[in-house]
Design a protein around this motif. Structure first.
Motif, PDB file in Angstrom:
ATOM      1  N   THR A 164       0.906  -1.138  -0.079  1.00 13.81           N
ATOM      2  CA  THR A 164       0.030   0.189  -0.041  1.00 13.81           C
ATOM      3  C   THR A 164       0.906   1.231  -0.134  1.00 13.81           C
ATOM      4  OG1 THR A 164      -1.725  -1.260   1.122  1.00 13.81           O
ATOM      5  CG2 THR A 164      -1.746   1.178   1.440  1.00 13.81           C
ATOM      6  N   ILE A 165       0.660   2.144  -1.075  1.00 18.65           N
ATOM      7  CA  ILE A 165       1.687   3.327  -1.345  1.00 18.65           C
ATOM      8  C   ILE A 165       1.031   4.268  -0.191  1.00 18.65           C
ATOM      9  CG2 ILE A 165       2.868   4.660  -2.938  1.00 18.65           C
ATOM     10  CD1 ILE A 165       3.536   1.693  -2.994  1.00 18.65           C
ATOM     11  N   PRO A 166       1.678   5.057   0.535  1.00 23.03           N
ATOM     12  CA  PRO A 166       1.050   6.202   1.382  1.00 23.03           C
ATOM     13  C   PRO A 166       1.151   7.683   1.012  1.00 23.03           C
ATOM     14  CG  PRO A 166       3.396   5.582   1.927  1.00 23.03           C
ATOM     15  CD  PRO A 166       3.207   4.630   0.815  1.00 23.03           C
ATOM     16  N   ARG A 172      -0.621  13.919  -6.666  1.00 23.86           N
ATOM     17  CA  ARG A 172       0.927  13.717  -6.757  1.00 23.86           C
ATOM     18  C   ARG A 172       1.566  14.614  -7.374  1.00 23.86           C
ATOM     19  NH1 ARG A 172       0.870   7.492  -5.957  1.00 23.86           N
ATOM     20  NH2 ARG A 172      -0.453   7.317  -3.937  1.00 23.86           N
ATOM     21  N   LYS A 173       2.908  15.153  -6.806  1.00 22.60           N
ATOM     22  CA  LYS A 173       3.378  16.361  -7.499  1.00 22.60           C
ATOM     23  C   LYS A 173       4.611  15.718  -8.314  1.00 22.60           C
ATOM     24  CE  LYS A 173       1.536  19.755  -4.801  1.00 22.60           C
ATOM     25  NZ  LYS A 173       1.746  21.168  -3.707  1.00 22.60           N
ATOM     26  N   GLU A 174       5.056  16.290  -9.229  1.00 21.58           N
ATOM     27  CA  GLU A 174       6.398  15.725 -10.003  1.00 21.58           C
ATOM     28  C   GLU A 174       7.732  15.708  -8.980  1.00 21.58           C
ATOM     29  OE1 GLU A 174       9.425  16.849 -13.637  1.00 21.58           O
ATOM     30  OE2 GLU A 174       7.378  17.953 -13.382  1.00 21.58           O
ATOM     31  N   SER A 175       7.865  16.693  -8.067  1.00 24.59           N
ATOM     32  CA  SER A 175       9.032  16.882  -6.973  1.00 24.59           C
ATOM     33  C   SER A 175       8.946  15.570  -6.101  1.00 24.59           C
ATOM     34  CB  SER A 175       8.831  18.351  -6.217  1.00 24.59           C
ATOM     35  OG  SER A 175       7.292  18.055  -5.593  1.00 24.59           O
ATOM     36  N   MET A 176       7.710  14.698  -5.918  1.00 20.89           N
ATOM     37  CA  MET A 176       7.491  13.620  -5.122  1.00 20.89           C
ATOM     38  C   MET A 176       8.436  12.536  -5.438  1.00 20.89           C
ATOM     39  SD  MET A 176       4.231  11.284  -4.502  1.00 20.89           S
ATOM     40  CE  MET A 176       4.641  10.091  -5.881  1.00 20.89           C
ATOM     41  N   VAL A 177       8.850  12.327  -6.806  1.00 16.95           N
ATOM     42  CA  VAL A 177       9.908  11.329  -7.068  1.00 16.95           C
ATOM     43  C   VAL A 177      11.364  11.626  -6.568  1.00 16.95           C
ATOM     44  CG1 VAL A 177       8.739  10.907  -9.260  1.00 16.95           C
ATOM     45  CG2 VAL A 177      10.619  12.236  -9.478  1.00 16.95           C
ATOM     46  N   LEU A 178      11.782  12.668  -6.069  1.00 16.22           N
ATOM     47  CA  LEU A 178      13.070  12.949  -5.674  1.00 16.22           C
ATOM     48  C   LEU A 178      13.180  12.974  -4.272  1.00 16.22           C
ATOM     49  CD1 LEU A 178      14.289  15.656  -8.164  1.00 16.22           C
ATOM     50  CD2 LEU A 178      14.743  13.173  -7.962  1.00 16.22           C
ATOM     51  N   SER A 179      11.695  12.665  -3.359  1.00 14.34           N
ATOM     52  CA  SER A 179      12.009  12.830  -2.037  1.00 14.34           C
ATOM     53  C   SER A 179      12.580  11.638  -1.314  1.00 14.34           C
ATOM     54  CB  SER A 179      10.503  13.021  -1.687  1.00 14.34           C
ATOM     55  OG  SER A 179       9.851  11.757  -1.889  1.00 14.34           O
ATOM     56  N   HIS A 180      13.098  11.654  -0.366  1.00 10.77           N
ATOM     57  CA  HIS A 180      13.550  10.658   0.770  1.00 10.77           C
ATOM     58  C   HIS A 180      12.589   9.244   0.617  1.00 10.77           C
ATOM     59  CE1 HIS A 180      16.059   8.520   3.465  1.00 10.77           C
ATOM     60  NE2 HIS A 180      14.918   8.080   4.237  1.00 10.77           N
ATOM     61  N   ASP A 181      11.559   9.709   1.038  1.00 11.69           N
ATOM     62  CA  ASP A 181      10.561   8.754   1.133  1.00 11.69           C
ATOM     63  C   ASP A 181      10.337   7.856  -0.014  1.00 11.69           C
ATOM     64  OD1 ASP A 181      10.275   9.087   3.964  1.00 11.69           O
ATOM     65  OD2 ASP A 181       8.206  10.131   3.738  1.00 11.69           O
ATOM     66  N   LYS A 184      11.203   2.913  -3.745  1.00 19.09           N
ATOM     67  CA  LYS A 184      11.761   2.622  -4.793  1.00 19.09           C
ATOM     68  C   LYS A 184      12.710   1.452  -4.515  1.00 19.09           C
ATOM     69  CE  LYS A 184      14.274   3.941  -9.126  1.00 19.09           C
ATOM     70  NZ  LYS A 184      14.743   5.232  -9.839  1.00 19.09           N
ATOM     71  N   LYS A 185      13.662   1.723  -3.601  1.00 18.58           N
ATOM     72  CA  LYS A 185      14.579   0.730  -3.150  1.00 18.58           C
ATOM     73  C   LYS A 185      14.107  -0.436  -2.932  1.00 18.58           C
ATOM     74  CE  LYS A 185      18.483   0.215   0.237  1.00 18.58           C
ATOM     75  NZ  LYS A 185      19.306   1.077   1.286  1.00 18.58           N
ATOM     76  N   THR A 186      12.981  -0.509  -1.710  1.00 12.64           N
ATOM     77  CA  THR A 186      12.335  -1.566  -1.235  1.00 12.64           C
ATOM     78  C   THR A 186      11.917  -2.491  -2.354  1.00 12.64           C
ATOM     79  OG1 THR A 186      11.499  -0.482   0.836  1.00 12.64           O
ATOM     80  CG2 THR A 186      10.277  -2.356  -0.076  1.00 12.64           C
ATOM     81  N   ILE A 187      11.050  -2.067  -3.420  1.00 13.31           N
ATOM     82  CA  ILE A 187      10.476  -2.731  -4.615  1.00 13.31           C
ATOM     83  C   ILE A 187      11.672  -3.192  -5.317  1.00 13.31           C
ATOM     84  CG2 ILE A 187       8.897  -2.579  -6.666  1.00 13.31           C
ATOM     85  CD1 ILE A 187       7.427  -0.681  -4.869  1.00 13.31           C
ATOM     86  N   TYR A 188      12.685  -2.402  -5.675  1.00 15.36           N
ATOM     87  CA  TYR A 188      13.712  -2.949  -6.485  1.00 15.36           C
ATOM     88  C   TYR A 188      14.706  -4.092  -5.793  1.00 15.36           C
ATOM     89  CZ  TYR A 188      18.424  -3.011  -8.587  1.00 15.36           C
ATOM     90  OH  TYR A 188      19.518  -3.491  -9.221  1.00 15.36           O
TER      91      TYR A 188
END
Length: 245
Positions: free
Chosen positions: A213-215, A220-229, A234-238
């Motif tokens: 479940t994605i929190p 959603r904003k484009e800047s979100m993809v560079l956030s730490h969370d 991404k690391k978890t799924i990778y």
């Protein structure tokens, strides 16, 4: 309303097991993405849900109705836009309604305008860019009467910037209309950016390895993809996918 349930779905081809006891659900108005290694059966799942194939074992329910082997229950958007070249863009996007005798040109024109396709109603597909063709194909799916949309890597052929634009546009359309969506992608960032949940399939034979479940809040904003969370997700799924290769 569209609620999808897959219960212990198995499928093999020529003695090769492709899916094994796959179970998951998609709730009404939920956006769920499926990721997995190449050859993990993601597209086979869509063919089963759409009734093009029947499972060897298990059941598929849409709004509590068993739909094993029944066609016409879903709206499907493949990797290729698959627009009919002899029909205008407007005629293409109205195809789903036309098949059931319920064309609505004014609604189609309105959705085309929101998609940046105003003025292209009488154009033909070969006059559109790749991103414009994908928008037209998505509108065609939106205008089809089926409540569940299955999108099979629709942006995989687009360049990175066009792809991001299409993801943001897709979310804006989904947030307005709130259809149930099952989305297949190889791209982890895309799955995280778009989805309420991300399902990870294992490789050959495929089974559900994880269901996250994605929190992140919407919109959603484009800047979100560079956030730490985001990067941690991404690391978890990778890493989940990495252990399967």
């Amino acid at each position: 309303m569209a609620e999808l349930s897959l219960i212990d779905i198995s499928k093999s081809f020529g003695g090769r097991q492709v899916l094994e006891n796959v179970s998951f659900s998609v709730s009404d108005a939920e956006f769920v993405s499926i990721v997995g290694p190449s050859g993990s059966g993601k597209s086979t799942l869509f063919h089963l849900i759409g009734g093009l194939l029947e499972p060897d074992n298990g059941d598929i329910y849409l709004d509590d109705k068993r739909v094993n082997g029944k066609r016409g229950a879903i709206s499907y958007m493949p990797q290729s836009p698959s627009l009919l070249p002899w029909r205008t863009v407007l005629e293409n996007v109205m195809l789903g309604g036309e098949i059931i005798g319920d064309k609505n040109p004014s609604e189609a024109i309105n959705m085309m305008a929101k998609a940046g396709l105003a003025g292209y109603e009488d154009a033909y597909p070969d006059q559109l860019s790749g991103g414009m063709k994908q928008r037209a194909a998505f509108i065609r799916s939106m205008l089809s009467p089926q409540p569940l949309m299955c999108l099979d890597e629709p942006f995989s052929a687009l360049d990175e910037f066009t792809r991001l634009d299409m993801q943001q546009w897709l979310l804006s359309m989904w947030e307005e209309h709130r259809r149930s969506i099952l989305f297949v992608t190889h791209n982890i960032e895309e799955a995280l950016f778009l989805s309420d949940r991300v399902i990870v399939l294992s490789s050959g034979p495929a089974l559900v390895k994880a269901d996250y479940t994605i929190p992140f809040t919407r919109p959603r904003k484009e800047s979100m993809v560079l956030s730490h969370d985001f990067l941690e997700w991404k690391k978890t799924i990778y890493q989940e996918l990495r252990v399967m290769t």
